[in-house]
Design an enzyme around this catalytic site. Sequence first.
Site, PDB file in Angstrom:
ATOM      1  N   ARG A  86      -0.127   8.485   2.007  1.00  0.00           N
ATOM      2  CA  ARG A  86      -1.508   9.257   2.012  1.00  0.00           C
ATOM      3  C   ARG A  86      -1.661  10.324   2.019  1.00  0.00           C
ATOM      4  O   ARG A  86      -2.657  10.902   1.321  1.00  0.00           O
ATOM      5  CB  ARG A  86      -2.307   8.187   3.378  1.00  0.00           C
ATOM      6  CG  ARG A  86      -3.698   8.142   3.298  1.00  0.00           C
ATOM      7  CD  ARG A  86      -4.116   7.103   4.094  1.00  0.00           C
ATOM      8  NE  ARG A  86      -4.062   5.656   3.809  1.00  0.00           N
ATOM      9  CZ  ARG A  86      -4.250   4.585   4.637  1.00  0.00           C
ATOM     10  NH1 ARG A  86      -4.802   4.951   5.762  1.00  0.00           N
ATOM     11  NH2 ARG A  86      -4.160   3.546   4.148  1.00  0.00           N
ATOM     12  N   GLU A 112       0.823  -1.110   0.043  1.00  0.00           N
ATOM     13  CA  GLU A 112       0.111   0.062   0.135  1.00  0.00           C
ATOM     14  C   GLU A 112       0.897   1.158  -0.070  1.00  0.00           C
ATOM     15  O   GLU A 112       1.963   1.126   0.027  1.00  0.00           O
ATOM     16  CB  GLU A 112      -0.786  -0.048   1.243  1.00  0.00           C
ATOM     17  CG  GLU A 112      -2.158  -1.160   1.110  1.00  0.00           C
ATOM     18  CD  GLU A 112      -2.834  -1.182   2.374  1.00  0.00           C
ATOM     19  OE1 GLU A 112      -2.968  -0.207   3.050  1.00  0.00           O
ATOM     20  OE2 GLU A 112      -3.514  -1.990   2.717  1.00  0.00           O
ATOM     21  N   ARG A 172      -0.112   8.406   9.679  1.00  0.00           N
ATOM     22  CA  ARG A 172       0.070   6.940   9.862  1.00  0.00           C
ATOM     23  C   ARG A 172       0.245   6.187   8.311  1.00  0.00           C
ATOM     24  O   ARG A 172      -0.211   6.517   7.453  1.00  0.00           O
ATOM     25  CB  ARG A 172      -1.190   6.321  10.330  1.00  0.00           C
ATOM     26  CG  ARG A 172      -1.131   4.737  10.413  1.00  0.00           C
ATOM     27  CD  ARG A 172      -2.421   4.340  11.190  1.00  0.00           C
ATOM     28  NE  ARG A 172      -3.444   4.640  10.378  1.00  0.00           N
ATOM     29  CZ  ARG A 172      -4.095   3.761   9.271  1.00  0.00           C
ATOM     30  NH1 ARG A 172      -3.373   2.759   8.813  1.00  0.00           N
ATOM     31  NH2 ARG A 172      -5.201   4.098   8.606  1.00  0.00           N
ATOM     32  N   HIS A 228      -8.279   9.547   4.060  1.00  0.00           N
ATOM     33  CA  HIS A 228      -8.069   8.580   3.016  1.00  0.00           C
ATOM     34  C   HIS A 228      -8.380   9.181   1.691  1.00  0.00           C
ATOM     35  O   HIS A 228      -9.187   9.907   1.380  1.00  0.00           O
ATOM     36  CB  HIS A 228      -8.876   7.233   3.448  1.00  0.00           C
ATOM     37  CG  HIS A 228      -8.355   6.039   2.807  1.00  0.00           C
ATOM     38  ND1 HIS A 228      -8.219   5.817   1.303  1.00  0.00           N
ATOM     39  CD2 HIS A 228      -7.880   5.027   3.110  1.00  0.00           C
ATOM     40  CE1 HIS A 228      -7.929   4.778   0.987  1.00  0.00           C
ATOM     41  NE2 HIS A 228      -7.449   4.451   2.104  1.00  0.00           N
ATOM     42  N   HIS A 247     -10.443   9.582   7.970  1.00  0.00           N
ATOM     43  CA  HIS A 247     -10.436   7.989   7.812  1.00  0.00           C
ATOM     44  C   HIS A 247      -9.721   7.695   9.285  1.00  0.00           C
ATOM     45  O   HIS A 247     -10.198   6.582   9.994  1.00  0.00           O
ATOM     46  CB  HIS A 247      -9.476   7.772   6.846  1.00  0.00           C
ATOM     47  CG  HIS A 247      -9.102   5.978   6.678  1.00  0.00           C
ATOM     48  ND1 HIS A 247     -10.207   5.158   6.587  1.00  0.00           N
ATOM     49  CD2 HIS A 247      -7.899   5.541   6.887  1.00  0.00           C
ATOM     50  CE1 HIS A 247      -9.355   4.103   6.512  1.00  0.00           C
ATOM     51  NE2 HIS A 247      -8.240   4.309   6.627  1.00  0.00           N
TER      52      HIS A 247
HETATM   53  C1  SIN Z   1      -6.901   0.859   3.155  1.00  0.00           C
HETATM   54  O1  SIN Z   1      -7.186  -0.286   2.932  1.00  0.00           O
HETATM   55  O2  SIN Z   1      -6.557   1.707   2.167  1.00  0.00           O
HETATM   56  C2  SIN Z   1      -6.961   1.313   4.533  1.00  0.00           C
HETATM   57  C3  SIN Z   1      -5.778   0.590   5.406  1.00  0.00           C
HETATM   58  C4  SIN Z   1      -5.548   1.462   6.322  1.00  0.00           C
HETATM   59  O3  SIN Z   1      -6.059   2.247   6.883  1.00  0.00           O
HETATM   60  O4  SIN Z   1      -4.570   1.376   7.054  1.00  0.00           O
END
Ligand code: SIN
Length: 557
Positions: free
Chosen positions: A308, A134, A406, A259, A371
């Site tokens: 993010r 991610e 985070r 998010h 988020h």
């Molecule tokens: C996501 O799946 O994008 C969220 C995961 C997270 O907030 O760590």
Amino acid sequence: MSLESDSPRLPRRLSAPAPSWTRETDVVVVGSGAAGLAAALAVRPVRDVLVVTKDLLAAGSTQWAQGGLAGVLHPEDTIEDHVRDTLAAGAGLCDEDVVRELVAEAPTSIRYLMRLGAAFDPDPDADQIALTREGGHSHDRIVHSGGDRSGAEVQRTLDQSAMNAGVRVMERAFALDLLQGAGADGERQVTGVRIALTDPTGTLESVGTVFARAVVIAGGGFGQVFASTSNPPAVTGDGVAMAMRAGLPARDLEFVQFHPTVMWSGRRARGQQALVSEAVRGEGAILFDGAGQRVMEGVHPLEDLAPRDVVAAAISRRMAAAPGGVGDHVFLDATHLGERFYDRFPSITAACRRLGIDPATERIPVAPAAHYVCGGIEAALDGSTALRGLYVVGEAANTGVHGANRLASNSLTEAVVAGTRVGRDLAWELPPESRSEVPLAEPVGLVDPDRLTGLRAAMSRHVGVVRDATSLDAAAAAVAEAVVADAAVMPSRQAFEATNLLTVAAGVVAAAGRRTESRGCHRRSDHPEPRDEWRCHQTVTIEGDGRLSVARSPLGS
Ligand code: SIN
């Protein structure tokens, strides 16, 4: 420290009738997501433990987490790399020692969940668990389950394990306020928690007192402060507000993570919105604006897999420019996955279909939404706080792991690591018994839940991905107008939640207004760069008269 002279006066207790019942236990855990259940499960073999939850067991954020848990499990990945990625995402505010502890313990916690029965997805091409990537991660290191149903599997596993272990649960039990006393040495300590039992509609049924040697707050974040969020309705900052009312400082509240890709379902959409996991970009999806131009090209070396905060800010800038006349969303193109999308991301597929979109052939409309709260009550990774007998874990805590932003999928990992630690510590030793009681503050009333609509709109408009002095002043005015503790408001779950939401909103606005720089997920258009003098935390405390004070505190404190 500066006292906010224009700060509204916040209630220092939630108004409710006098208790009509009492209960005793060794440890009471407030909240039933991953952090709370991990704590209850770890302490249960030795202690009597009661989990209180204002709704049903799985009503919190854990159930909705899509991505998974981050941990170094691939032979080519290293602890050093996971530490480096976490620190880079945290934009200078992480506590490196705590990050190291978390990252070192993460693989063990993931294996622990597997031993409890968590079915993480296997890699079809290798004899091992599948790992994905991610934003901000330099390696594939996220374990997932059911494609994008990772949180639901963690919740299921912990629910079942806690039940099997004999953890007692009190549902529809709203934790109102912490009770305090003093030990034989005179030190202030927590002695229990006041609880309101409600019916399924939120109507008050009775109030009681649970006496305990230790209280563990695992009440989650407060995404519902904003008009649009990935968080479910129950995420209203109750644990953070309760600890603040007990005099504990909340740290780094200005760092609310938006998010980047929450499904955009129309201009009027409010409340919880479907998440489109970052794992979709981890599997190669790309962001485009309304004119068909790439959003992340040239913005960051990791492009669509940048941390993010960077992606959310880039999307916000692009939306403000409204290319192609589209000013409130952008598009995520995952069509390269074709029909494989359906199996890999079943929840997102279902959400797309509800909007009439086929993600295998069409781009998904997305926009940033609130988020995760990087800040929270100042606590160590073992949950311990400045108040003896009080422990805070999970999203409600600020341990120094997440800094100003985070890293994706570090949150479930932190919840399990910290929850398990506090549970084991309390199994080993409880705080001493208290000898006296400190009376609660006088009740001044509750906030009318009808005030929340305006507050949420103001928070999203003025304290969103990008803020400035003017918008933050407007938010402060909206908070001041909404924080009216009214003795005529009847006690109910909704009124308790409204009062808690206003309390945390006041803290966020006070902290964001003071931090005159941009760092991590606190972005100010009037102070667009990070500043060295701001490489510090900020704490927000409710003082004796109900006003907020804001203070800087050094890193590592
Ligand atoms: C996501 O799946 O994008 C969220 C995961 C997270 O907030 O760590």
